[in-house]
Design a protein around this motif. Structure first.
Motif, short mmCIF file in Angstrom:
data_model
loop_
_atom_site.label_atom_id
_atom_site.label_comp_id
_atom_site.label_asym_id
_atom_site.label_seq_id
_atom_site.Cartn_x
_atom_site.Cartn_y
_atom_site.Cartn_z
N ASP A 90 3.22 2.52 -2.87
CA ASP A 90 1.69 2.21 -3.38
C ASP A 90 1.36 3.02 -4.45
O ASP A 90 1.37 4.26 -4.44
CB ASP A 90 0.97 2.04 -2.18
CG ASP A 90 -0.51 1.23 -2.57
OD1 ASP A 90 -0.18 0.32 -2.97
OD2 ASP A 90 -1.67 1.83 -2.04
N GLU A 101 -3.52 -3.98 5.77
CA GLU A 101 -4.04 -3.25 4.51
C GLU A 101 -4.96 -2.28 5.24
O GLU A 101 -5.16 -1.04 4.89
CB GLU A 101 -4.86 -4.13 3.61
CG GLU A 101 -3.80 -4.80 2.47
CD GLU A 101 -2.79 -3.76 1.74
OE1 GLU A 101 -3.19 -2.59 1.26
OE2 GLU A 101 -1.61 -4.07 1.87
N SER A 102 -5.98 -3.01 6.16
CA SER A 102 -6.78 -2.03 7.01
C SER A 102 -6.27 -0.96 7.62
O SER A 102 -6.60 0.42 7.65
CB SER A 102 -7.73 -2.89 7.86
OG SER A 102 -8.66 -3.76 7.11
N ARG A 131 -3.16 0.68 7.22
CA ARG A 131 -2.63 1.48 6.31
C ARG A 131 -3.81 2.58 5.62
O ARG A 131 -3.48 3.78 5.67
CB ARG A 131 -1.98 0.88 5.00
CG ARG A 131 -1.45 1.88 3.98
CD ARG A 131 -0.77 1.21 2.92
NE ARG A 131 -0.43 2.14 1.97
CZ ARG A 131 0.99 2.13 1.46
NH1 ARG A 131 1.59 0.92 1.63
NH2 ARG A 131 1.47 3.25 0.83
N LYS A 132 -5.07 1.81 5.59
CA LYS A 132 -6.04 2.73 4.84
C LYS A 132 -6.47 3.87 5.92
O LYS A 132 -6.64 5.20 5.52
CB LYS A 132 -7.28 1.68 4.77
CG LYS A 132 -8.62 2.56 4.26
CD LYS A 132 -9.65 1.70 3.96
CE LYS A 132 -11.03 2.43 3.48
NZ LYS A 132 -12.10 1.65 3.17
N HIS A 188 3.16 -7.80 -4.38
CA HIS A 188 2.50 -6.57 -4.35
C HIS A 188 2.70 -5.93 -5.65
O HIS A 188 1.74 -5.17 -5.98
CB HIS A 188 3.39 -5.49 -3.32
CG HIS A 188 3.29 -5.83 -1.98
ND1 HIS A 188 2.02 -5.76 -0.90
CD2 HIS A 188 4.04 -6.57 -0.90
CE1 HIS A 188 2.43 -6.40 0.02
NE2 HIS A 188 3.55 -6.75 0.06
N CYS A 207 -2.03 -10.25 6.63
CA CYS A 207 -1.83 -9.35 5.73
C CYS A 207 -3.03 -8.57 5.53
O CYS A 207 -3.01 -7.25 5.36
CB CYS A 207 -1.53 -9.88 4.27
SG CYS A 207 0.17 -10.62 4.35
#
Length: 742
Positions: free
Chosen positions: A335, A712-713, A715-716, A398, A708
Motif C-alpha cells: 500500500d 480497510e477499517s 487495516r487502519k 487496488h 471490503c
C-alpha cells in the motif's frame, strides 16, 4: 529481542549474496530458441512437403490437414527425444489467469511385453482434459467432464525440463471456449480481415494484416524468507496490513537506478532461460517503487506474444526461487507505493511492411494513418466500459488511479500535433489531404551532445490508452493477468469499427460515383472524399474519448461523466459491460464469442472476485486475532508492569507524571484492539450474509459493498498499532524490511 523470528529471517535475508550465473559460451543469437521447435528445426526434422504445408498454415491461415499430423508428430518426437524429453503435454490457458498442463510419457505397449516410445499425430492434435474442474461459468456441470484441447500450430511447441509443451486452445464438449486463446485467435482473425479490407483503399497489394503486441511486465521481488514470514503475502499475494516505510519511493532514486547484484544475477539467469525459449526479452530496469522491476521484449505477433508472456510469468517464479526470491505479480502488493501493470503496446502492420498506426511520407499515406487512428478511437469510445471490464479484477482495482497507474476511466491521449490535425479535419469544410510533421531535431546548447530527434507526440502517464508515435499503449492491464483478456475486447472492437467504416465508405463511394463532379475525375477522388466524409463524422462521434490532461484530477471524473464515459468504480458492476447489448452484438457480429460464452465468463469473473476477497478477509481476520492482538496485548502487559513498578519506586505524584505516556499507550492499545475485535466480528458477519446470496452477481456486489470496507477499517487500526508496539515484539516483517534488497 534477538530470538524474535522476524529478526532472524530478516538477518538471514540480508546475508544473501548473488548467485553466480553461468553464461552460455555462445552469443544470445546462437542459443535463441534452443528449446523451441521453430522453423529452422521444422525444416530439419520434417519432410519438405510437410514443412511447406505447415508454413502455409502458419503464415497464410490455411486449415491444418490432419493427414500430415503423424509426420509432424514424428519429427517433433525425434527432436524432443534428442533433447532428453520423455513426456509431452497440451499447454493451455484456462480462465484462472494461469496455464494448465497434464504430462504423458512417450510410451505405449509394444505387444511383446515391453514398451516403445510413441507419439502420434492424434495425440499432437487433440487431447481431453477434464473440463468440469476448471472455471467454466456453468457451461459444464460437475458430472459432465469432457472437454478438448486442440493444437495451435501458429505458436511453436517448446521444451520445459523433460516435457514437450504443445500450445493449445481449450473448449467444452459442446464447443464453447473455456480459455483465453480460442477467442483471442478469433478476434485476431476478425480484425486482420477487417483491417485488410480497409487497407486496400490505400494499397492494392495488401493481403494480410497482423496484430503486434509488446508487453511490459512489471513485478516485485521479495526475499523468500521474509515472504514466508508474511502469511498475507503467502496466501493472497499482497500485504493486507503494514505501515508505510519512512522512506519508500518519494526520493525517486530507485527508478532506473543501479540494479542490485542479487537482482542482476536473477535477471541474467531469467533472460538466458527466456531466450532459450525464444522469448525475445530486451529491456530490464528498476521501476518506480523499491524492489520493483520491469522486463520487456521485442514486439511480436499478438498470439505468440501472449503465449510468451504467460510462459515468462511461470519462468520468473521458478528462477526467482533459485535466487532466494519470490516474485510478486500482484498489482498492488504494498500500500502507498507504485503498483505493477502490464502495459500492452498494440499496433497493426500490413504484409507490405507498413505500420498502419504510423504516419506516412505522402498525403495518401497520412490519410491511411488518420483512418486507423480514428477507427481505433471509435472502437475505444464505443466500448470504453467493456475495455475497462476486460482489465478489471479484484487485484487490479487496488492499483488503478494511484501511484503512476492510470485511472479507472478509459480515455485516449493523442498529443498536440495529432489532436490539432483531427480538430482541423473535423472543422474543415474541404476534403483536403494533408501532410504531417515527422520527428523533429532539437539542438541542445552543449557542444559535445549530438542533435536529439524528438517524437511528434509527448507521453501522458495518466492516460489508460495513449498514442505513442506508431502504436497505442494500453496501460490499464494488471501485472498478474493474461493480457489476452484485454486484447480480445480491443481487437474485436477494432474489427467492428473497421467493418462499420468500410460499409459506410463503400456506400459513399457508390453515391459519389454517380455524381458528375466526381465522375469526371479519377476514381481516387471519389474514394478519398468518401473516406474523409466518414472520418469527419467519426472524429466528431468519438471526440469524448480524447483527453490529454491529468487523469488523476477530480475535475476529470466529473468531465468524463458528462462525456458519457464509464466512471463506475465497483468491480462487480463494471463486469456487467460484457453483457451490454452493444457488447454482445459486437462479439457475435465479429464471431469472437457468443452470448452463452459471455455469460459464462461473467459468472467466472464474479466468482473469482468473490473468492479473492473471501480469502483475503479470512486471512486478515486470522492475522488480526492470532498475531496482532496477542502481540499488542503482550506489549500492553509490559507497559502495565512498568506503570506498576513506577508506583513502587517513585512518589504517587511523580509516578503518575512519569507514567503518563505509558498510560496513554495502554489506553490506545486497549481501544484499538477492542475495535479490531469488533470489526473482525462484523467482517465475519458480512461474509456470512453475502455467502447466503444465491446469485453470484449480487454476491460479488455484496462482497464489494460490505466486506471490503471492513477490511480497510481493520487495516487502519493494525497499521496504527504497528507504530505503537515495541519493534522487537512485532512478528511480521515490516515494509522497511520487505522493500529493500541488500
Amino acid at each position: 529481542m534477538a530470538n524474535n523470528l522476524r529478526f532472524q529471517v530478516v538477518e538471514e535475508a540480508f546475508k544473501k549474496r548473488a548467485i553466480d550465473v553461468q553464461t552460455p559460451s555462445e552469443r544470445p543469437s546462437e542459443y535463441f530458441g534452443k528449446y523451441v521447435f521453430n522453423r529452422q528445426k521444422m525444416y530439419k526434422y520434417l519432410p519438405k512437403d510437410i514443412y511447406d504445408k505447415m508454413i502455409d498454415v502458419m503464415d497464410n491461415g490455411a486449415r491444418l490437414d490432419r493427414s500430415i499430423a503423424d509426420a509432424v508428430a514424428a519429427g517433433m518426437k525425434q527432436w524432443a527425444m534428442e533433447m532428453g524429453v520423455t513426456h509431452y503435454t497440451h499447454w493451455f490457458q484456462p480462465l484462472t489467469e494461469g496455464t494448465a498442463e497434464k504430462h504423458d510419457a512417450f510410451v505405449e505397449h509394444d505387444g511383446k511385453g515391453g514398451m516403445i516410445e510413441k507419439f502420434s499425430g492424434k495425440l499432437l492434435v487433440q487431447q481431453e482434459p477434464d473440463a468440469s474442474s476448471f472455471p467454466n461459468g456453468g457451461i459444464r456441470n460437475t458430472f459432465e467432464a469432457r472437454g478438448y484441447s486442440a493444437w495451435d500450430p501458429t505458436s511453436p511447441v517448446f521444451i520445459i525440463d523433460d516435457t514437450l509443451c504443445i500450445p493449445t486452445i481449450f473448449i467444452a464438449y459442446t464447443g464453447e471456449a473455456l480459455d483465453y486463446k480460442a477467442p483471442l485467435l478469433r478476434a485476431l482473425h476478425a480484425v486482420g480481415n477487417a483491417a485488410k479490407e480497409v487497407c486496400q483503399y490505400f494499397y492494392d497489394d495488401v493481403q494480410k494484416v497482423q496484430v503486434n503486441l509488446g508487453w511490459e511486465q512489471e513485478y516485485f521481488l521479495v526475499d523468500e524468507g521474509l515472504y514466508s514470514a508474511r502469511p498475507d503475502l503467502l496466501m493472497t499475494g499482497r500485504t493486507l496490513m503494514g505501515h508505510e516505510s519512512a522512506k519508500n519511493q518519494q526520493m525517486d532514486d530507485h527508478y532506473f537506478g543501479t540494479i542490485p547484484d542479487r537482482v542482476q544475477a536473477f535477471m541474467k539467469d531469467l533472460e538466458i532461460q527466456a531466450l532459450e525459449l525464444a522469448i525475445p526479452v530486451k529491456t530490464r530496469h528498476n521501476e518506480v517503487a523499491p524492489n520493483q522491476f520491469e522486463l520487456a521484449p521485442i514486439y511480436e505477433e499478438c498470439n505468440l506474444a501472449v503465449d510468451h508472456n504467460m510462459l515468462l510469468m511461470s519462468l520468473m517464479k521458478k528462477v526467482a526461487r533459485n535466487h532466494g526470491f519470490r516474485v510478486l505479480l500482484h498489482e498492488k502488493p504494498f500500500d502507498g507505493i507504485n503498483g505493477s501493470g502490464k502495459h500492452n503496446n498494440w499496433s497493426l502492420s500490413a504484409d507490405n511492411g507498413v505500420l498502419l498506426h504510423a504516419p506516412g511520407k505522402t498525403p495518401e499515406e497520412n490519410l491511411r494513418f488518420v483512418t486507423f487512428i480514428v477507427e481505433t478511437l471509435m472502437a475505444v469510445y464505443r466500448h470504453n466500459g467493456l475495455l475497462k471490464a476486460s482489465i478489471m479484477s479484484a487485484t487490479n482495482a487496488h492499483r488503478l488511479g494511484g501511484n503512476e497507474a492510470p485511472p479507472a476511466i478509459i480515455s485516449s491521449f493523442l498529443g498536440t500535433q495529432l489532436t490539432e490535425l483531427l480538430d482541423h479535419i473535423e472543422q474543415s469544410d474541404k476534403n483536403e489531404l494533408f501532410n504531417l510533421k515527422g520527428k523533429q531535431g532539437m539542438e541542445i546548447d552543449i557542444p559535445q551532445i549530438p542533435e536529439l530527434i524528438v517524437d511528434n507526440t509527448d507521453r501522458n502517464r495518466t492516460s489508460p490508452f495513449a498514442f505513442t508515435g506508431n502504436r497505442f499503449e494500453f496501460r490499464a492491464p494488471g501485472s498478474s493477468v493474461n493480457c489476452a483478456s484485454a486484447l480480445i475486447a480491443l481487437n474485436a472492437a477494432m474489427a467492428e469499427a473497421l467493418n462499420s467504416f468500410k460499409e459506410r465508405v463503400d456506400k459513399k463511394i457508390e453515391e459519389y460515383s454517380q455524381n458528375t463532379i466526381f465522375a469526371s475525375g479519377s476514381g481516387h477522388t471519389a474514394k478519398y472524399h468518401a473516406i474523409l466524409d466518414v472520418l469527419r463524422d467519426d472524429i466528431k462521434t468519438c471526440k469524448p474519448i480524447r483527453f490529454d490532461g491529468n487523469g488523476y484530477s477530480d475535475e476529470w471524473v466529473k468531465e468524463a461523466e458528462k462525456r458519457g464515459l464509464d466512471v463506475e468504480k465497483s468491480c462487480p458492476v463494471i463486469f456487467e459491460h460484457y453483457l451490454d447489448d452493444n457488447s454482445v452484438k459486437m462479439f457475435e457480429s465479429t464471431k469472437v464469442m457468443n452470448r452463452k460464452e459471455l455469460e459464462a465468463r461473467n459468472e467466472v469473473k464474479w466468482e473469482m472476485y468473490v473468492k479473492t476477497v473471501q480469502i483475503e478477509a479470512r486471512v486478515l481476520g486470522d492475522l488480526a486475532m492470532n498475531h496482532i492482538i496477542p502481540v499488542s496485548t503482550h506489549y500492553q502487559s509490559q507497559l502495565i508492569k512498568n506503570v506498576q513498578g513506577m508506583k513502587d519506586v517513585f512518589s504517587a505524584d511523580k509516578a503518575t507524571r512519569l507514567s503518563a505516556r505509558n498510560m496513554k499507550l495502554i489506553e490506545e492499545i486497549a481501544e484499538r484492539t477492542e475495535k479490531i475485535e469488533r470489526l473482525v466480528e462484523e467482517l465475519t458477519d458480512a461474509r456470512r450474509i453475502a455467502n447466503r446470496i444465491i446469485d453470484i452477481h449480487h454476491r460479488a456486489i455484496a462482497y464489494h459493498d460490505t466486506v471490503c470496507p471492513h477490511m480497510e477499517s481493520i487495516r487502519k487500526e493494525i497499521d496504527a498499532l504497528e507504530m505503537i508496539v515495541e519493534d522487537g515484539l512485532w512478528t511480521l516483517p515490516k515494509y522497511r524490511e520487505l522493500l529493500f534488497i541488500r
